[in-house]
Write an enzyme that holds these catalytic residues in place. Structure first.
Site, PDB file in Angstrom:
ATOM      1  N   PHE A 149      14.826   4.288   9.865  1.00 26.45           N
ATOM      2  CA  PHE A 149      13.464   3.867   9.579  1.00 26.45           C
ATOM      3  C   PHE A 149      12.581   5.090   9.370  1.00 26.45           C
ATOM      4  CE2 PHE A 149       9.315   2.042   9.917  1.00 26.45           C
ATOM      5  CZ  PHE A 149       9.477   0.865   9.214  1.00 26.45           C
TER       6      PHE A 149
ATOM      7  N   ARG B 292       1.025   6.527   7.646  1.00 25.17           N
ATOM      8  CA  ARG B 292       0.994   6.617   6.181  1.00 25.17           C
ATOM      9  C   ARG B 292       0.471   7.960   5.694  1.00 25.17           C
ATOM     10  NH1 ARG B 292       1.850   1.432   3.937  1.00 25.17           N
ATOM     11  NH2 ARG B 292       0.937  -0.306   5.062  1.00 25.17           N
TER      12      ARG B 292
ATOM     13  N   GLU C 138       7.354   1.764  -6.615  1.00 21.64           N
ATOM     14  CA  GLU C 138       7.479   1.279  -5.237  1.00 21.64           C
ATOM     15  C   GLU C 138       7.900   2.431  -4.319  1.00 21.64           C
ATOM     16  OE1 GLU C 138       6.738  -0.488  -2.902  1.00 21.64           O
ATOM     17  OE2 GLU C 138       8.018  -2.223  -2.585  1.00 21.64           O
ATOM     18  N   ASP C 139       7.580   2.291  -3.053  1.00 22.52           N
ATOM     19  CA  ASP C 139       7.922   3.356  -2.097  1.00 22.52           C
ATOM     20  C   ASP C 139       9.409   3.363  -1.753  1.00 22.52           C
ATOM     21  OD1 ASP C 139       7.750   0.970  -0.667  1.00 22.52           O
ATOM     22  OD2 ASP C 139       6.245   1.668   0.744  1.00 22.52           O
TER      23      ASP C 139
ATOM     24  N   LYS D   1       0.820  -1.193   0.000  1.00 25.57           N
ATOM     25  CA  LYS D   1       0.000   0.000   0.000  1.00 25.57           C
ATOM     26  C   LYS D   1       0.861   1.252   0.000  1.00 25.57           C
ATOM     27  CE  LYS D   1      -2.239  -2.302   3.535  1.00 25.57           C
ATOM     28  NZ  LYS D   1      -2.913  -2.337   4.843  1.00 25.57           N
TER      29      LYS D   1
ATOM     30  N   ASP E 119      14.918  -1.423  -0.092  1.00 26.52           N
ATOM     31  CA  ASP E 119      15.650  -1.612   1.164  1.00 26.52           C
ATOM     32  C   ASP E 119      16.600  -2.803   0.996  1.00 26.52           C
ATOM     33  OD1 ASP E 119      16.199  -1.174   3.898  1.00 26.52           O
ATOM     34  OD2 ASP E 119      14.602  -2.494   4.538  1.00 26.52           O
TER      35      ASP E 119
HETATM   36  P1  IMP Z   1      12.828  -4.790   0.831  1.00 26.51           P
HETATM   37  O1  IMP Z   1      12.126  -5.992   0.301  1.00 26.51           O
HETATM   38  O2  IMP Z   1      13.670  -5.124   2.039  1.00 26.51           O
HETATM   39  O3  IMP Z   1      13.603  -4.015  -0.194  1.00 26.51           O
HETATM   40  O4  IMP Z   1      11.768  -3.855   1.487  1.00 26.51           O
HETATM   41  C1  IMP Z   1      10.809  -3.194   0.827  1.00 26.51           C
HETATM   42  C2  IMP Z   1       9.640  -2.949   1.758  1.00 26.51           C
HETATM   43  O5  IMP Z   1      10.035  -2.841   3.141  1.00 26.51           O
HETATM   44  C3  IMP Z   1       9.026  -1.638   1.418  1.00 26.51           C
HETATM   45  O6  IMP Z   1       8.002  -1.796   0.468  1.00 26.51           O
HETATM   46  C4  IMP Z   1       8.493  -1.165   2.744  1.00 26.51           C
HETATM   47  O7  IMP Z   1       7.189  -1.664   2.943  1.00 26.51           O
HETATM   48  C5  IMP Z   1       9.364  -1.788   3.783  1.00 26.51           C
HETATM   49  N1  IMP Z   1      10.356  -0.820   4.323  1.00 26.51           N
HETATM   50  C6  IMP Z   1      11.686  -0.858   4.184  1.00 26.51           C
HETATM   51  N2  IMP Z   1      12.277   0.168   4.809  1.00 26.51           N
HETATM   52  C7  IMP Z   1      11.276   0.900   5.340  1.00 26.51           C
HETATM   53  C8  IMP Z   1      11.242   2.124   6.119  1.00 26.51           C
HETATM   54  O8  IMP Z   1      12.246   2.772   6.447  1.00 26.51           O
HETATM   55  N3  IMP Z   1       9.998   2.545   6.481  1.00 26.51           N
HETATM   56  C9  IMP Z   1       8.859   1.893   6.162  1.00 26.51           C
HETATM   57  N4  IMP Z   1       8.844   0.767   5.436  1.00 26.51           N
HETATM   58  C10 IMP Z   1      10.040   0.271   5.031  1.00 26.51           C
HETATM   59 MG    MG Z   2       5.532  -1.706   1.815  1.00 26.64          MG
END
Ligand code: IMP
Ligand code: MG
Length: 184
Positions: A156, A169, A103-104, A47, A107
């Protein structure tokens, strides 16, 4: 949770509303130059990407079809294999199409690495990734954004779609969450 309390949980604002808007205009310019008049299926990853998705898409000058996908990473209690589970799949067929994944945040890279693999198996013409934020220090998968808003340090962050436990959000800016919120 009251919005007032949500704001009090923010250590500091990392990217303010104006900075978000300005950067999105620049990303839109890059996308307009890249796709020209080609049709693109823009996939919003639910979301967290919802605010970014719309603020970006309204500035695109090529034809865009909307679609939405919702995924979750496999359990916090089990050892993460980096695999993802599809909670809601695309509606449109992406075969032979240009796909832009919106994507937001990038990470560890597990989510986008797996998504790119899933989409690539469906024979699209092209798959590109556009993320608002990138935390390169935390990467475990070999994946990069093709279009990016901001590289940020390993903190974070919440707001502008990003959550902690489904909260924050709706904040219009991106803020660093106070550590006391998730260590208590
Ligand atoms: P990844 O799969 O580890 O690259 O993470 C991606 C997902 O982790 C994102 O779509 C976010 O939902 C969540 N995420 C990673 N870092 C943060 C953060 O600093 N704040 C909030 N959500 C995060
Ligand atoms: Mg997410």
């Amino acid at each position: 949770m009251l919005l007032k309390q949500a704001k009090e949980d923010i250590e500091y604002i990392l990217v303010n509303e104006q900075e978000i808007e300005n950067r999105i205009k620049e990303i839109a310019d890059e996308l307009n130059a890249y796709y020209k008049d080609e049709e693109v299926i823009a996939v919003c990853i639910l979301k967290g990407s919802v605010p970014f998705y719309w603020d970006l898409i309204k500035r695109l000058s090529f034809p865009v079809k909307f679609d939405f996908m919702c995924v979750s990473s496999y359990g916090a209690s089990t050892v993460s294999t980096g695999e993802i589970k599809i909670l809601k799949d695309l509606v449109v067929d992406i075969k032979g199409k240009n796909v832009l994944v919106v994507e937001d945040i990038l990470d560890s890279g597990n989510t986008l690495y797996s998504l790119k693999k899933i989409f690539s198996e469906r024979s699209p013409k092209d798959v590109k990734i556009c993320t608002l934020l990138d935390k390169p220090d935390r990467r475990v998968k070999d994946i990069e954004a093709d279009f990016l808003g901001f590289k940020i340090e390993d903190k974070f962050v919440v707001g502008y779609g990003l959550d902690y436990d489904e909260k924050y959000r709706q904040l219009p800016y991106i803020g660093v969450l106070k550590e006391s919120v998730y260590t208590k």
